[in-house]
Design an enzyme around this catalytic site. Structure first.
Site, PDB file in Angstrom:
ATOM      1  N   GLY A  19       0.811  -1.218   0.000  1.00 19.31           N
ATOM      2  CA  GLY A  19       0.000   0.000   0.000  1.00 19.31           C
ATOM      3  C   GLY A  19       0.842   1.265   0.000  1.00 19.31           C
ATOM      4  O   GLY A  19       0.655   2.156  -0.820  1.00 19.31           O
ATOM      5  N   ARG A 320      -2.320 -11.148   5.618  1.00 20.50           N
ATOM      6  CA  ARG A 320      -1.140 -11.619   6.311  1.00 20.50           C
ATOM      7  C   ARG A 320      -1.635 -12.427   7.494  1.00 20.50           C
ATOM      8  O   ARG A 320      -2.676 -12.099   8.074  1.00 20.50           O
ATOM      9  CB  ARG A 320      -0.352 -10.414   6.841  1.00 20.50           C
ATOM     10  CG  ARG A 320       0.981 -10.228   6.238  1.00 20.50           C
ATOM     11  CD  ARG A 320       1.713  -9.005   6.739  1.00 20.50           C
ATOM     12  NE  ARG A 320       0.991  -8.133   7.627  1.00 20.50           N
ATOM     13  CZ  ARG A 320       1.014  -8.219   8.956  1.00 20.50           C
ATOM     14  NH1 ARG A 320       1.734  -9.146   9.557  1.00 20.50           N
ATOM     15  NH2 ARG A 320       0.337  -7.363   9.687  1.00 20.50           N
ATOM     16  N   LYS A 325      -6.160  -9.931  12.122  1.00 17.30           N
ATOM     17  CA  LYS A 325      -6.967 -10.140  10.907  1.00 17.30           C
ATOM     18  C   LYS A 325      -8.235 -10.949  11.156  1.00 17.30           C
ATOM     19  O   LYS A 325      -9.070 -11.101  10.269  1.00 17.30           O
ATOM     20  CB  LYS A 325      -6.133 -10.803   9.811  1.00 17.30           C
ATOM     21  CG  LYS A 325      -4.888 -10.007   9.419  1.00 17.30           C
ATOM     22  CD  LYS A 325      -5.236  -8.671   8.752  1.00 17.30           C
ATOM     23  CE  LYS A 325      -3.987  -7.896   8.374  1.00 17.30           C
ATOM     24  NZ  LYS A 325      -4.277  -6.557   7.862  1.00 17.30           N
ATOM     25  N   LEU A 423      -6.660  -2.465   2.781  1.00 13.45           N
ATOM     26  CA  LEU A 423      -6.665  -2.202   1.345  1.00 13.45           C
ATOM     27  C   LEU A 423      -7.217  -3.377   0.548  1.00 13.45           C
ATOM     28  O   LEU A 423      -7.653  -3.206  -0.589  1.00 13.45           O
ATOM     29  CB  LEU A 423      -5.254  -1.859   0.874  1.00 13.45           C
ATOM     30  CG  LEU A 423      -4.683  -0.578   1.493  1.00 13.45           C
ATOM     31  CD1 LEU A 423      -3.270  -0.321   1.016  1.00 13.45           C
ATOM     32  CD2 LEU A 423      -5.566   0.624   1.186  1.00 13.45           C
ATOM     33  N   VAL A 424      -7.240  -4.582   1.169  1.00 14.65           N
ATOM     34  CA  VAL A 424      -7.751  -5.760   0.458  1.00 14.65           C
ATOM     35  C   VAL A 424      -9.185  -5.505  -0.002  1.00 14.65           C
ATOM     36  O   VAL A 424      -9.563  -5.816  -1.136  1.00 14.65           O
ATOM     37  CB  VAL A 424      -7.668  -7.010   1.370  1.00 14.65           C
ATOM     38  CG1 VAL A 424      -8.500  -8.151   0.836  1.00 14.65           C
ATOM     39  CG2 VAL A 424      -6.213  -7.424   1.521  1.00 14.65           C
ATOM     40  N   LYS A 426     -10.574  -2.760  -0.766  1.00 18.27           N
ATOM     41  CA  LYS A 426     -10.594  -1.834  -1.897  1.00 18.27           C
ATOM     42  C   LYS A 426     -10.073  -2.515  -3.168  1.00 18.27           C
ATOM     43  O   LYS A 426     -10.606  -2.317  -4.257  1.00 18.27           O
ATOM     44  CB  LYS A 426      -9.750  -0.601  -1.560  1.00 18.27           C
ATOM     45  CG  LYS A 426     -10.305   0.189  -0.378  1.00 18.27           C
ATOM     46  CD  LYS A 426      -9.546   1.477  -0.136  1.00 18.27           C
ATOM     47  CE  LYS A 426     -10.268   2.308   0.934  1.00 18.27           C
ATOM     48  NZ  LYS A 426      -9.655   3.621   1.141  1.00 18.27           N
ATOM     49  N   GLU A 427      -9.023  -3.323  -2.996  1.00 16.31           N
ATOM     50  CA  GLU A 427      -8.449  -4.006  -4.157  1.00 16.31           C
ATOM     51  C   GLU A 427      -9.479  -4.975  -4.766  1.00 16.31           C
ATOM     52  O   GLU A 427      -9.607  -5.084  -5.985  1.00 16.31           O
ATOM     53  CB  GLU A 427      -7.189  -4.770  -3.739  1.00 16.31           C
ATOM     54  CG  GLU A 427      -6.029  -3.854  -3.368  1.00 16.31           C
ATOM     55  CD  GLU A 427      -4.920  -4.542  -2.579  1.00 16.31           C
ATOM     56  OE1 GLU A 427      -4.005  -3.847  -2.135  1.00 16.31           O
ATOM     57  OE2 GLU A 427      -4.981  -5.781  -2.418  1.00 16.31           O
ATOM     58  N   ASP A 543     -21.381  38.001  10.999  1.00 14.76           N
ATOM     59  CA  ASP A 543     -21.840  36.713  10.482  1.00 14.76           C
ATOM     60  C   ASP A 543     -21.934  35.727  11.649  1.00 14.76           C
ATOM     61  O   ASP A 543     -21.368  35.967  12.723  1.00 14.76           O
ATOM     62  CB  ASP A 543     -20.807  36.248   9.443  1.00 14.76           C
ATOM     63  CG  ASP A 543     -20.993  34.809   9.060  1.00 14.76           C
ATOM     64  OD1 ASP A 543     -22.108  34.452   8.645  1.00 14.76           O
ATOM     65  OD2 ASP A 543     -20.031  34.020   9.188  1.00 14.76           O
TER      66      ASP A 543
HETATM   67  O1  LIG Z   1     -23.929  33.067   6.946  1.00 15.08           O
HETATM   68  P1  LIG Z   1     -23.590  32.090   8.027  1.00 15.08           P
HETATM   69  O2  LIG Z   1     -24.110  32.461   9.358  1.00 15.08           O
HETATM   70  O3  LIG Z   1     -22.108  31.816   8.047  1.00 15.08           O
HETATM   71  O4  LIG Z   1     -24.344  30.752   7.636  1.00 15.08           O
HETATM   72  C1  LIG Z   1     -23.963  30.095   6.472  1.00 15.08           C
HETATM   73  C2  LIG Z   1     -24.546  28.707   6.421  1.00 15.08           C
HETATM   74  O5  LIG Z   1     -24.432  28.155   7.736  1.00 15.08           O
HETATM   75  C3  LIG Z   1     -24.864  26.807   7.890  1.00 15.08           C
HETATM   76  O6  LIG Z   1     -23.978  25.973   7.176  1.00 15.08           O
HETATM   77  C4  LIG Z   1     -22.624  26.112   7.554  1.00 15.08           C
HETATM   78  O7  LIG Z   1     -22.461  25.827   8.949  1.00 15.08           O
HETATM   79  C5  LIG Z   1     -22.776  24.490   9.349  1.00 15.08           C
HETATM   80  C6  LIG Z   1     -22.591  24.391  10.845  1.00 15.08           C
HETATM   81  O8  LIG Z   1     -21.302  24.706  11.233  1.00 15.08           O
HETATM   82  C7  LIG Z   1     -21.879  23.500   8.585  1.00 15.08           C
HETATM   83  O9  LIG Z   1     -22.236  22.177   8.920  1.00 15.08           O
HETATM   84  C8  LIG Z   1     -22.062  23.711   7.074  1.00 15.08           C
HETATM   85  O10 LIG Z   1     -21.158  22.876   6.382  1.00 15.08           O
HETATM   86  C9  LIG Z   1     -21.762  25.169   6.743  1.00 15.08           C
HETATM   87  O11 LIG Z   1     -21.976  25.421   5.363  1.00 15.08           O
HETATM   88  C10 LIG Z   1     -26.297  26.662   7.398  1.00 15.08           C
HETATM   89  O12 LIG Z   1     -26.667  25.305   7.390  1.00 15.08           O
HETATM   90  C11 LIG Z   1     -26.502  27.262   6.029  1.00 15.08           C
HETATM   91  O13 LIG Z   1     -27.895  27.291   5.769  1.00 15.08           O
HETATM   92  C12 LIG Z   1     -25.998  28.708   6.024  1.00 15.08           C
HETATM   93  O14 LIG Z   1     -26.149  29.269   4.721  1.00 15.08           O
END
Ligand SMILES: O=P(O)(O)OC[C@H]1O[C@H](O[C@H]2O[C@H](CO)[C@@H](O)[C@H](O)[C@H]2O)[C@H](O)[C@@H](O)[C@@H]1O
Length: 809
Positions: A19, A320, A325, A423-424, A426-427, A543
């Site tokens: 592998g 092996r 295993k 890996l077996v 997958k192989e 945000d």
């Molecule tokens: O604009 P935000 O407040 O940053 O929200 C954006 C999106 O947030 C959520 O998704 C994101 O956060 C989740 C939790 O941490 C994560 O699992 C996901 O992968 C991220 O994309 C939410 O679900 C979305 O609807 C928002 O747009």
């Protein structure tokens, strides 16, 4: 690499098919500046100095540096500490683990020898990738010599639970040794979690952030992550079609009575038995198949004389001979199946390839005796005159015959009691590309995380394995193919070569100078606090996911903690502060999580808002001019659902005015493949529906055209009401906010990636620390570190930020 003597006395190297060799070999060959350093595999005492020089030369030609170990070193380091202590312990066989001080010392000594060999070879800017449990002290030894080196370490076996690991008398030294690396890789997230649990338990003084990054006292950071290894899919698929492999398959079909000519052989009637004996005599060529020196053409000719057709069944396994295993348990399950389902007697043959290893170790000798005995018992008990239930092969076979065995197997029985990846499994699937062939797979190996369409079993549960085996033998070819297609799609993308490059890319990223410099620029922090204190009206545009709270695997788990809610309440209740939470989240979730707090809410990237400054209503407001959501969601939702069906662990989230396909929990490469396809399919329809596509953190989202956070905050930013403005965000949707912020406003990007923001912090902890300080009006001495997650200069904004600070003073 294995060494082969030429007739002229020189030596040549042959690439192994293991592998690791297949994963790293192609990278090594194609990167002329790469050096491969490893144990030579030979006893130097058996060679003259001249011969050793020739051996070194052979290695040098392939850019390899051999390390020679004496018998004594090998005993203590390799057979002893590596394989008699770490191996059993890491595979949850602590009762087999031997703790000997002299083995430990030899392990340390040999790791040091590696360090001494590597030392003179290292040049500034080099990347060093250390493999496996044999070299767990080496990362620290090299870090001490090269504080700025980029060092990665990968563990190819499982990492045990903290409870097991701490029983190792030298567990702390081992952890510290590994922590010399910048990137510590495991096959699965579970193994990474076990490693982190051991860190918490044994080295609690080390700060570990929520992303699993350890801040080391010497200033370097050690990131911990999972990188599941793949196989060279095309190599196995191709080899399965080689003439030898095809001949093997036909031969096995014939011997097992799967070809029409000999189908009668497996009849359990007296006549059948007699016929079997007659037929067996013309099949004695079979006994030669083990001799790999037989020309392939001969084998192919012999095999071609039988006409392939499928009736009886073949089970295969390739291992092996190792106690991890689960061979005895597997044999018991096979025996139980013959007992419970006698209809299989005479109709299923098990090809058990079990290559002896570590034969000097007593536990391996015991295991061999046990497996021999079980095979003997089952064969003795169930054999018919011309049918033997188990074909037991204890030789090492090369890739072609192994692929022959894989292709012959209707079912592969892969049931390790513990395995890093396996890996077996997958192989086997690669050898069945485009065909049926069913996998019964242990849930105790890393591969089970990826090959979720296999029959997953607990290998200790003999009844469960027996039932799964029976069901796997009964499965229809259509169902088997259907399951395989999904698993094969993943294996084709996540190859060995990919594993190699993705680890090295991550290593480069985590050991980039910016990462180690990410400490604490408190002067920025203090400048913000000072301006805040002197301001009359303040606006914070913040945000949520990734900014106020770390990103997690499931969106619903990102609910605010009580501490965060208290913080938002504290900052938001200040009458001179307008705090707006600006999120892509649905307005329903925003209501549930923040509806009772003194903050304004902008949801669904601006499609919805509530409680904004100047608004006299407490109700949620939907932005004007948005297209009818029910109408367009009928078109978009099925397109996204298709992606969710194709990519395991991905899902679709519907909001009032947006639909999002999430793939954070999915295999990155499979998801990325699908992501591109989804974007292509969406592009064809969104424009006509007045929609647009947004790409965000592991999510593809469709929203009404012109909806953006930037658009939503514009009225407040342009109002002229505020003498302090700050926008914070972590992803592309937040860039639209940064883009509309005035020059005098503060913009802060959370985490890595391109940005228009002027400042950057590492993670949400830094944001909450800042907000807490703003609430309390706290400043710090310029060079005083307040936390491990402070501000740092972004290369592109550092000068600007300095100018800004000077202005403020
Ligand atoms: O604009 P935000 O407040 O940053 O929200 C954006 C999106 O947030 C959520 O998704 C994101 O956060 C989740 C939790 O941490 C994560 O699992 C996901 O992968 C991220 O994309 C939410 O679900 C979305 O609807 C928002 O747009």
């Amino acid at each position: 690499m294995s060494l082969q003597a030429r007739e002229d006395g020189s030596y040549t190297l042959r690439q192994n098919v293991g592998g690791l060799a297949t994963a790293i070999g192609p990278y090594h060959r194609s990167h002329k500046d790469s050096l491969w350093i490893g144990w030579s595999g030979i006893d130097p005492q058996k060679y003259s100095e001249k011969e050793l020089d020739r051996i070194r030369q052979a290695y040098r030609e392939s850019r390899c540096i051999p390390i020679f170990l004496s018998k004594e070193e090998l005993n203590g380091y390799y057979a002893g500490f590596s394989n008699n202590t770490l191996w059993p312990l890491f595979h949850d066989f602590s009762h087999e683990a031997v703790f000997r001080q002299e083995d430990w010392e030899m392990y340390r000594k040999v790791n040091m020898r590696f360090a001494q060999v590597v030392e003179p070879l290292i040049r500034k800017g080099d990347t060093i990738w250390i493999q496996d449990y044999h070299l767990m002290l080496l990362p620290k030894m090299l870090r001490e010599r090269y504080p700025d080196a980029s060092i990665g370490w990968f563990l190819h076996v499982p990492f045990p639970s903290a409870e097991i690991f701490r029983s190792l008398p030298w567990s702390r030294e081992i952890l510290e040794g590994v922590l010399g690396a910048n990137l510590i890789g495991f096959h699965t997230v579970d193994f990474s979690a076990s490693f982190l649990a051991s860190l918490h338990r044994l080295l609690p003084e080390l700060p570990v952030n929520r992303d699993g990054v350890v801040e080391m006292p010497d200033g370097h950071r050690a990131a911990i992550d999972a990188f599941p290894i793949g196989i060279d899919y095309n190599l196995y698929r191709r080899t399965a079609h080689s003439s030898l492999a095809r001949a093997m398959r036909r031969g096995i079909d014939e011997v097992c009575g799967k070809s029409p000519r000999h189908r009668y052989r497996t009849s359990v009637t007296a006549e059948g038995v007699a016929a079997n004996e007659a037929a067996a005599s013309d099949a004695n060529w079979w006994s030669h198949y083990m001799k790999e020196d037989i020309p392939e053409s001969t084998l192919a000719k012999q095999a071609a004389s039988s006409v392939g057709s499928r009736s009886n069944k073949v089970i295969v396994s390739v291992d092996r001979l190792d106690y991890t295993k689960g061979l005895p348990e597997r044999l018991q399950a096979f025996g139980r199946m013959l007992d419970k389902y006698p209809e299989w007697v005479g109709h299923v043959t098990y090809y058990l390839l079990a290559t002896p290893s570590r034969e000097v170790v007593e536990s391996y000798q015991r295991l061999k005796a046990q497996v021999d005995q079980l095979v003997g018992e089952i064969n003795g008990r169930y054999s018919l005159l011309a049918w033997t239930p188990i074909h037991y092969i204890t030789r090492s076979l090369s890739i072609k015959p192994v692929c022959g065995i894989y292709t012959a197997g209707d079912v592969a029985l892969v049931t390790p009691l513990r395995d890093g990846m396996n890996l077996v499994a997958k192989e086997y699937l690669a050898c069945h590309d485009g065909r049926d062939g069913t996998l019964v797979l242990s849930d105790m190996c890393g591969a089970a995380d990826e090959l979720t369409d296999a029959f997953i079993v607990n290998p200790y549960d003999i009844d469960m394995v027996c039932e799964a085996l029976h069901n796997a033998l009964e499965i229809t070819p259509e169902e088997s193919k259907r399951r395989n297609i999904r698993m094969q799609a993943r294996l084709k993308v996540r190859t060995a070569a990919n594993w190699c490059t993705s680890f090295l890319d991550s290593l480069r990223q985590v050991s980039a100078p910016g990462m180690t410099d990410r400490r604490l620029r408190m002067d920025h922090h203090n400048a913000i606090v000072r301006q805040w204190d002197g301001a009359h009206r303040r606006l914070i545009l913040c945000d949520y996911d990734g900014t106020l709270t770390p990103l997690v695997r499931r969106p619903e788990r990102a609910k605010p903690t009580q501490a965060l809610r208290r913080l938002l309440t504290q900052v938001g209740s200040n009458p001179d502060v307008d705090f707006l939470l600006v999120s892509g989240r649905s307005h329903q979730i925003m209501q549930d999580w923040f509806g009772d707090l003194p903050v304004g809410l902008i949801a669904e990237h601006g499609a919805w808002n509530r409680n904004l400054p100047g608004s006299d209503s407490d109700e949620w407001q939907r932005a004007k001019g948005l297209p009818d959501s029910d109408t367009w969601q009928k078109v978009i939702r099925p397109i996204m659902d298709e992606s969710a069906t194709r990519v395991p662990n991905s899902f679709v989230e519907s909001k009032s005015d947006a639909v999002a396909w999430h793939y954070r929990m999915s295999d990155a490469q499979v998801a990325d493949h699908e992501r591109q396809d989804l974007l292509r399919r969406l592009r064809g329809v969104v424009v006509g529906l007045g929609l647009m596509i947004m790409e965000n953190s592991k999510v593809v989202e469709v929203t009404p055209v012109a909806t953006s956070k930037g658009q939503a905050i514009l009225p407040f930013v342009n109002s002229g009401d505020y003498d302090f403005m700050m926008a914070l965000g972590d992803d592309d949707t937040d860039e639209t906010m940064f883009a509309v912020m005035p020059d005098k406003g503060w913009t802060i990007k959370v985490g890595p990636g391109q940005t228009k923001a002027r400042l950057r912090v590492n993670d949400p902890t830094a944001v909450t620390l800042l907000l807490a300080d703003l609430g309390a009006g706290v400043t710090h001495d310029s060079n005083e570190p307040v936390a491990s997650h402070g501000f740092r200069d972004d290369h592109t904004v550092v000068d600007e930020a300095h100018a800004r600070l000077t202005d403020d003073k």
